[in-house]
Design a protein around this motif. Sequence first.
Motif, PDB file in Angstrom:
ATOM      1  N   GLU A 168       0.826  -1.214   0.000  1.00 46.01           N
ATOM      2  CA  GLU A 168       0.000   0.000   0.000  1.00 46.01           C
ATOM      3  C   GLU A 168       0.861   1.265   0.000  1.00 46.01           C
ATOM      4  O   GLU A 168       0.616   2.210  -0.760  1.00 46.01           O
ATOM      5  CB  GLU A 168      -0.944  -0.036   1.204  1.00 46.01           C
ATOM      6  N   ASN A 169       1.870   1.277   0.857  1.00 45.80           N
ATOM      7  CA  ASN A 169       2.735   2.462   0.960  1.00 45.80           C
ATOM      8  C   ASN A 169       3.447   2.736  -0.371  1.00 45.80           C
ATOM      9  O   ASN A 169       3.533   3.891  -0.828  1.00 45.80           O
ATOM     10  CB  ASN A 169       3.767   2.216   2.069  1.00 45.80           C
ATOM     11  N   LEU A 170       3.915   1.656  -1.009  1.00 49.55           N
ATOM     12  CA  LEU A 170       4.667   1.821  -2.265  1.00 49.55           C
ATOM     13  C   LEU A 170       3.740   2.188  -3.422  1.00 49.55           C
ATOM     14  O   LEU A 170       4.093   2.995  -4.285  1.00 49.55           O
ATOM     15  CB  LEU A 170       5.455   0.550  -2.576  1.00 49.55           C
ATOM     16  N   MET A 171       2.556   1.609  -3.401  1.00 46.18           N
ATOM     17  CA  MET A 171       1.575   1.952  -4.442  1.00 46.18           C
ATOM     18  C   MET A 171       1.266   3.448  -4.363  1.00 46.18           C
ATOM     19  O   MET A 171       1.198   4.140  -5.395  1.00 46.18           O
ATOM     20  CB  MET A 171       0.311   1.131  -4.168  1.00 46.18           C
ATOM     21  N   MET A 172       1.114   3.962  -3.138  1.00 38.39           N
ATOM     22  CA  MET A 172       0.805   5.393  -2.982  1.00 38.39           C
ATOM     23  C   MET A 172       1.982   6.247  -3.426  1.00 38.39           C
ATOM     24  O   MET A 172       1.800   7.242  -4.136  1.00 38.39           O
ATOM     25  CB  MET A 172       0.411   5.698  -1.531  1.00 38.39           C
ATOM     26  N   ALA A 173       3.192   5.858  -3.028  1.00 43.79           N
ATOM     27  CA  ALA A 173       4.365   6.646  -3.417  1.00 43.79           C
ATOM     28  C   ALA A 173       4.508   6.671  -4.938  1.00 43.79           C
ATOM     29  O   ALA A 173       4.805   7.715  -5.536  1.00 43.79           O
ATOM     30  CB  ALA A 173       5.630   6.065  -2.773  1.00 43.79           C
ATOM     31  N   ALA A 174       4.281   5.531  -5.586  1.00 46.76           N
ATOM     32  CA  ALA A 174       4.500   5.422  -7.034  1.00 46.76           C
ATOM     33  C   ALA A 174       3.463   6.192  -7.852  1.00 46.76           C
ATOM     34  O   ALA A 174       3.695   6.506  -9.020  1.00 46.76           O
ATOM     35  CB  ALA A 174       4.473   3.948  -7.440  1.00 46.76           C
ATOM     36  N   THR A 201      -9.979   6.612  -8.563  1.00 46.60           N
ATOM     37  CA  THR A 201     -11.132   7.538  -8.567  1.00 46.60           C
ATOM     38  C   THR A 201     -10.649   8.992  -8.589  1.00 46.60           C
ATOM     39  O   THR A 201     -11.287   9.854  -9.182  1.00 46.60           O
ATOM     40  CB  THR A 201     -12.020   7.296  -7.313  1.00 46.60           C
ATOM     41  N   ILE A 202      -9.530   9.254  -7.923  1.00 46.71           N
ATOM     42  CA  ILE A 202      -9.051  10.647  -7.894  1.00 46.71           C
ATOM     43  C   ILE A 202      -7.923  10.873  -8.917  1.00 46.71           C
ATOM     44  O   ILE A 202      -7.185  11.851  -8.829  1.00 46.71           O
ATOM     45  CB  ILE A 202      -8.652  11.107  -6.461  1.00 46.71           C
ATOM     46  N   GLY A 203      -7.786   9.959  -9.872  1.00 44.88           N
ATOM     47  CA  GLY A 203      -6.914  10.267 -11.016  1.00 44.88           C
ATOM     48  C   GLY A 203      -5.645   9.450 -11.162  1.00 44.88           C
ATOM     49  O   GLY A 203      -4.862   9.691 -12.087  1.00 44.88           O
ATOM     50  N   ALA A 204      -5.436   8.471 -10.266  1.00 44.49           N
ATOM     51  CA  ALA A 204      -4.231   7.640 -10.414  1.00 44.49           C
ATOM     52  C   ALA A 204      -4.433   6.628 -11.545  1.00 44.49           C
ATOM     53  O   ALA A 204      -5.554   6.419 -12.012  1.00 44.49           O
ATOM     54  CB  ALA A 204      -3.947   6.912  -9.102  1.00 44.49           C
ATOM     55  N   LYS A 205      -3.305   6.019 -11.964  1.00 39.98           N
ATOM     56  CA  LYS A 205      -3.396   5.008 -13.029  1.00 39.98           C
ATOM     57  C   LYS A 205      -2.772   3.717 -12.525  1.00 39.98           C
ATOM     58  O   LYS A 205      -1.581   3.456 -12.730  1.00 39.98           O
ATOM     59  CB  LYS A 205      -2.659   5.501 -14.275  1.00 39.98           C
ATOM     60  N   ILE A 206      -3.588   2.946 -11.818  1.00 39.33           N
ATOM     61  CA  ILE A 206      -3.104   1.708 -11.193  1.00 39.33           C
ATOM     62  C   ILE A 206      -3.842   0.525 -11.809  1.00 39.33           C
ATOM     63  O   ILE A 206      -5.069   0.540 -11.897  1.00 39.33           O
ATOM     64  CB  ILE A 206      -3.355   1.738  -9.660  1.00 39.33           C
ATOM     65  N   ASN A 207      -3.095  -0.481 -12.196  1.00 37.77           N
ATOM     66  CA  ASN A 207      -3.685  -1.707 -12.748  1.00 37.77           C
ATOM     67  C   ASN A 207      -3.157  -2.917 -11.994  1.00 37.77           C
ATOM     68  O   ASN A 207      -2.017  -2.907 -11.518  1.00 37.77           O
ATOM     69  CB  ASN A 207      -3.287  -1.884 -14.223  1.00 37.77           C
ATOM     70  N   GLY A 208      -3.980  -3.952 -11.922  1.00 36.47           N
ATOM     71  CA  GLY A 208      -3.501  -5.228 -11.382  1.00 36.47           C
ATOM     72  C   GLY A 208      -3.641  -5.383  -9.881  1.00 36.47           C
ATOM     73  O   GLY A 208      -3.215  -6.400  -9.334  1.00 36.47           O
ATOM     74  N   ALA A 209      -4.234  -4.399  -9.181  1.00 36.33           N
ATOM     75  CA  ALA A 209      -4.388  -4.550  -7.725  1.00 36.33           C
ATOM     76  C   ALA A 209      -5.254  -5.770  -7.453  1.00 36.33           C
ATOM     77  O   ALA A 209      -6.271  -5.975  -8.118  1.00 36.33           O
ATOM     78  CB  ALA A 209      -5.011  -3.298  -7.126  1.00 36.33           C
ATOM     79  N   GLY A 210      -4.830  -6.586  -6.500  1.00 35.52           N
ATOM     80  CA  GLY A 210      -5.536  -7.835  -6.224  1.00 35.52           C
ATOM     81  C   GLY A 210      -4.828  -9.024  -6.870  1.00 35.52           C
ATOM     82  O   GLY A 210      -5.179 -10.171  -6.617  1.00 35.52           O
ATOM     83  N   SER A 211      -3.820  -8.727  -7.726  1.00 28.48           N
ATOM     84  CA  SER A 211      -3.004  -9.807  -8.293  1.00 28.48           C
ATOM     85  C   SER A 211      -1.585  -9.666  -7.726  1.00 28.48           C
ATOM     86  O   SER A 211      -1.304  -8.762  -6.941  1.00 28.48           O
ATOM     87  CB  SER A 211      -2.977  -9.700  -9.820  1.00 28.48           C
ATOM     88  N   THR A 215       0.763  -2.563 -11.493  1.00 28.54           N
ATOM     89  CA  THR A 215       1.464  -1.595 -12.339  1.00 28.54           C
ATOM     90  C   THR A 215       0.881  -0.210 -12.102  1.00 28.54           C
ATOM     91  O   THR A 215      -0.340  -0.032 -12.109  1.00 28.54           O
ATOM     92  CB  THR A 215       1.302  -1.975 -13.828  1.00 28.54           C
ATOM     93  N   ILE A 216       1.759   0.737 -11.876  1.00 25.26           N
ATOM     94  CA  ILE A 216       1.328   2.107 -11.607  1.00 25.26           C
ATOM     95  C   ILE A 216       2.008   3.028 -12.614  1.00 25.26           C
ATOM     96  O   ILE A 216       3.244   3.099 -12.665  1.00 25.26           O
ATOM     97  CB  ILE A 216       1.732   2.546 -10.174  1.00 25.26           C
ATOM     98  N   GLU A 217       1.206   3.711 -13.426  1.00 24.59           N
ATOM     99  CA  GLU A 217       1.753   4.740 -14.330  1.00 24.59           C
ATOM    100  C   GLU A 217       1.699   6.048 -13.551  1.00 24.59           C
ATOM    101  O   GLU A 217       0.607   6.515 -13.186  1.00 24.59           O
ATOM    102  CB  GLU A 217       0.884   4.890 -15.597  1.00 24.59           C
ATOM    103  N   GLY A 218       2.836   6.637 -13.282  1.00 26.90           N
ATOM    104  CA  GLY A 218       2.851   7.867 -12.489  1.00 26.90           C
ATOM    105  C   GLY A 218       2.104   9.003 -13.196  1.00 26.90           C
ATOM    106  O   GLY A 218       2.128   9.101 -14.427  1.00 26.90           O
ATOM    107  N   VAL A 219       1.422   9.830 -12.423  1.00 28.79           N
ATOM    108  CA  VAL A 219       0.752  11.021 -12.975  1.00 28.79           C
ATOM    109  C   VAL A 219       1.322  12.252 -12.260  1.00 28.79           C
ATOM    110  O   VAL A 219       1.934  12.142 -11.206  1.00 28.79           O
ATOM    111  CB  VAL A 219      -0.785  10.958 -12.791  1.00 28.79           C
ATOM    112  N   ASP A 220       1.118  13.452 -12.866  1.00 26.17           N
ATOM    113  CA  ASP A 220       1.668  14.676 -12.270  1.00 26.17           C
ATOM    114  C   ASP A 220       0.956  15.058 -10.994  1.00 26.17           C
ATOM    115  O   ASP A 220       1.559  15.515 -10.035  1.00 26.17           O
ATOM    116  CB  ASP A 220       1.564  15.849 -13.254  1.00 26.17           C
ATOM    117  N   LYS A 221      -0.365  14.916 -11.015  1.00 26.19           N
ATOM    118  CA  LYS A 221      -1.095  15.245  -9.785  1.00 26.19           C
ATOM    119  C   LYS A 221      -2.424  14.513  -9.759  1.00 26.19           C
ATOM    120  O   LYS A 221      -2.908  14.031 -10.788  1.00 26.19           O
ATOM    121  CB  LYS A 221      -1.301  16.742  -9.656  1.00 26.19           C
ATOM    122  N   LEU A 222      -2.980  14.424  -8.557  1.00 30.05           N
ATOM    123  CA  LEU A 222      -4.287  13.783  -8.397  1.00 30.05           C
ATOM    124  C   LEU A 222      -5.341  14.852  -8.157  1.00 30.05           C
ATOM    125  O   LEU A 222      -5.021  15.961  -7.701  1.00 30.05           O
ATOM    126  CB  LEU A 222      -4.256  12.812  -7.213  1.00 30.05           C
ATOM    127  N   GLY A 223      -6.591  14.515  -8.442  1.00 27.45           N
ATOM    128  CA  GLY A 223      -7.688  15.464  -8.241  1.00 27.45           C
ATOM    129  C   GLY A 223      -8.486  15.135  -6.992  1.00 27.45           C
ATOM    130  O   GLY A 223      -8.013  14.427  -6.111  1.00 27.45           O
TER     131      GLY A 223
END
Length: 425
Positions: A168-174, A201-211, A215-223
């Motif tokens: 969780e911590n790393l997913m958030m950092a990434a 929901t607030i704009g991150a690009k995370i795939n594969g959670a639960g597996s 994979t996390i594609e970094g974004v500039d900012k979240l909404g």
Amino acid sequence: MAKIIIEGGNKLSGSISVSGAKNAALPIMAGVILSSEPVELANVPALNDVNTMDKVLQALGVKVENVGNSVYRFNASGQLGDEAPYELVKSMRASFFVMGPLLARLKKARIPLPGGCAIGVRPVNIHLKGFEALGATVSIEGGCAVAVADKLRGNKIVLDFPSVGATENLMMAATLAEGRTQIENSAQEPEIIDLANFLNTIGAKINGAGSQTITIEGVDKLGGGRYSVMPDRVEAGTFAVMGAMNKGNVRVENCDPSHLHALINKLCEMGVEVSYDENSISVHAPSRLNAVEIKTLPFPGFATDLQAQLMAAMCIANGTSSITETIFENRFMHVSELARMGASITIHDRTAVIHGVEMLKGAPVSATDLRAGAAMVLAGLVAEGRTEISQVFHIDRGYENLVGRVRNLGANIERVDEPDPATEE
Ligand code: UD1
């Protein structure tokens, strides 16, 4: 000190509703640090741990408003501090979840090491190694983990163990790192999916959670946005075991049975009639439960957070059961408390062997940790006579109004409230 007093033996029947998940709400609350726009969370349980996270966020400069009805509003648009207060982190290790979001947002974070707790040493080395892989320089200074980075860069991270908190911590950092991060050997718990869904929901690009690979594609900012926390699977499981022990008819509502397959399988093996639909589980138990064997494992295996509760059921099962605890090294504190109630349990290294007895007997016992406390309530409800549970503050960390809700099912249970000392997890 508050106590829970139970006169055991009442048959329980009716419906009991499950609250929002503590273990999803806490990382999601930490995740609000990642956005400078308003965020609203619904289905946040009224728990001491949630109050502690509220205080941690406020200490860091996040505006937090509990608007009632399990809804919180957050605003992290102001100046944020990069240092979490020792007293709060010490009282709840989940405070460490703010490290990833702070590092991502401010490029620096200084968080006291949470230390161990009643159930084990619980280091944070996997979290820290992951922050380093994302480009941070990590050091330990004055009892704090300190991380600084010019910029976080996406990377491939292979976890040494599928740690829930580290994932969780790393997913958030990434989320705000430059480029793509791949977390391998990730934890697959439903709370990881809930956190990813919130962040997306607030704009991150995370795939594969639960597996096993996220994979996390970094974004500039979240909404900003609104999100509702998933139901608490540990609470739901606790109530299902309670119904199974009690030989009544208990329906657990507002839960997601797909999170509880390992427990449901074991209850069936114990002879319990379990039926479920999309959001409820009903249990009806036979005159005596069968003995079973379990081993705690990362999800989808049997949850360590339900081990103590199932042990309470095994104490009155017909035959010899066993529990092997593979997640935490010291999670059998409830054994000596159950023994005070007449249970017959021996421990061999990480395995507890439980010889079922006909009946438990009420006694003064302690809630030695959160789930051990729940196990004492379950045992007290079926025991002959009066059980008095002390150290109730542990139970308040994870169960909202447990006494009131169980009383509604017909239990003879009350809480006697006196001021508690400072709590320590
Ligand atoms: C979370 C849950 C907790 C649950 C546990 C396992 C929250 C708030 N808490 O705790 O209720 O019991 O998952 O399902 O969500 N470990 C390391 N190094 C690390 C991290 C973990 O050695 O950096 C070890 C721990 O000491 C433990 C094991 O890995 O023995 C599992 O820990 P982890 O999955 O991280 O649990 P938590 O996130 O602390």
